[in-house]
Design an enzyme around this catalytic site. Structure first.
Site, PDB file in Angstrom:
ATOM      1  N   THR A  12       0.815  -1.221   0.000  1.00 47.83           N
ATOM      2  CA  THR A  12       0.000   0.000   0.000  1.00 47.83           C
ATOM      3  C   THR A  12       0.848   1.271   0.000  1.00 47.83           C
ATOM      4  OG1 THR A  12      -0.151  -0.183   2.401  1.00 47.83           O
ATOM      5  CG2 THR A  12      -1.987  -1.068   1.129  1.00 47.83           C
ATOM      6  N   LEU A  14       3.528   4.201   1.251  1.00 50.74           N
ATOM      7  CA  LEU A  14       3.746   4.858   2.546  1.00 50.74           C
ATOM      8  C   LEU A  14       2.461   5.521   3.031  1.00 50.74           C
ATOM      9  CD1 LEU A  14       7.298   6.464   2.153  1.00 50.74           C
ATOM     10  CD2 LEU A  14       6.655   4.336   3.275  1.00 50.74           C
ATOM     11  N   HIS A  15       1.487   4.696   3.423  1.00 52.10           N
ATOM     12  CA  HIS A  15       0.273   5.238   4.035  1.00 52.10           C
ATOM     13  C   HIS A  15       0.554   5.499   5.511  1.00 52.10           C
ATOM     14  CE1 HIS A  15      -0.930   1.506   6.112  1.00 52.10           C
ATOM     15  NE2 HIS A  15      -0.416   0.887   5.067  1.00 52.10           N
ATOM     16  N   LEU A  16      -0.443   5.804   6.305  1.00 54.49           N
ATOM     17  CA  LEU A  16      -0.243   6.321   7.658  1.00 54.49           C
ATOM     18  C   LEU A  16       0.611   5.432   8.570  1.00 54.49           C
ATOM     19  CD1 LEU A  16      -0.760   8.645   9.539  1.00 54.49           C
ATOM     20  CD2 LEU A  16      -2.916   7.593  10.187  1.00 54.49           C
TER      21      LEU A  16
END
Length: 87
Positions: A12, A14-16
């Site tokens: 995914t 660098l999401h949260l």
């Protein structure tokens, strides 16, 4: 100053959560730590800056570390990315 390119392997990007892990790792060091992606520079110690870079899976970023502990900071950050930032 030391620099190294690394490819993001998280499905995914660098999401949260992985951005938070990256920042937490970067904050352990005194050096200025940034990364470049598509002609933009992001502060690796700022979650908002990392998220704002919109890095996706398969993208290549280049870490740039400058300061007294730059070598170990670069090594730790590259290792964290290689380990998929906890994912």
């Amino acid at each position: 100053m030391v620099r190294q390119k690394v490819t993001i392997k998280n499905p995914t990007g660098l999401h949260l959560r992985p951005a938070g892990i990256l920042c937490k790792e970067a904050m352990k060091y005194k050096s200025l730590i940034t990364f470049t992606f598509r002609d933009n520079t992001a502060n690796a110690k700022s979650v908002l800056s990392v998220l704002g870079a919109c890095v996706k899976c398969g993208d290549e970023i280049e870490f740039v570390c400058q300061g007294e502990d730059e070598e170990e900071a670069l090594k730790a950050l590259v290792q964290a990315v290689e380990d998929r930032l906890g994912e």
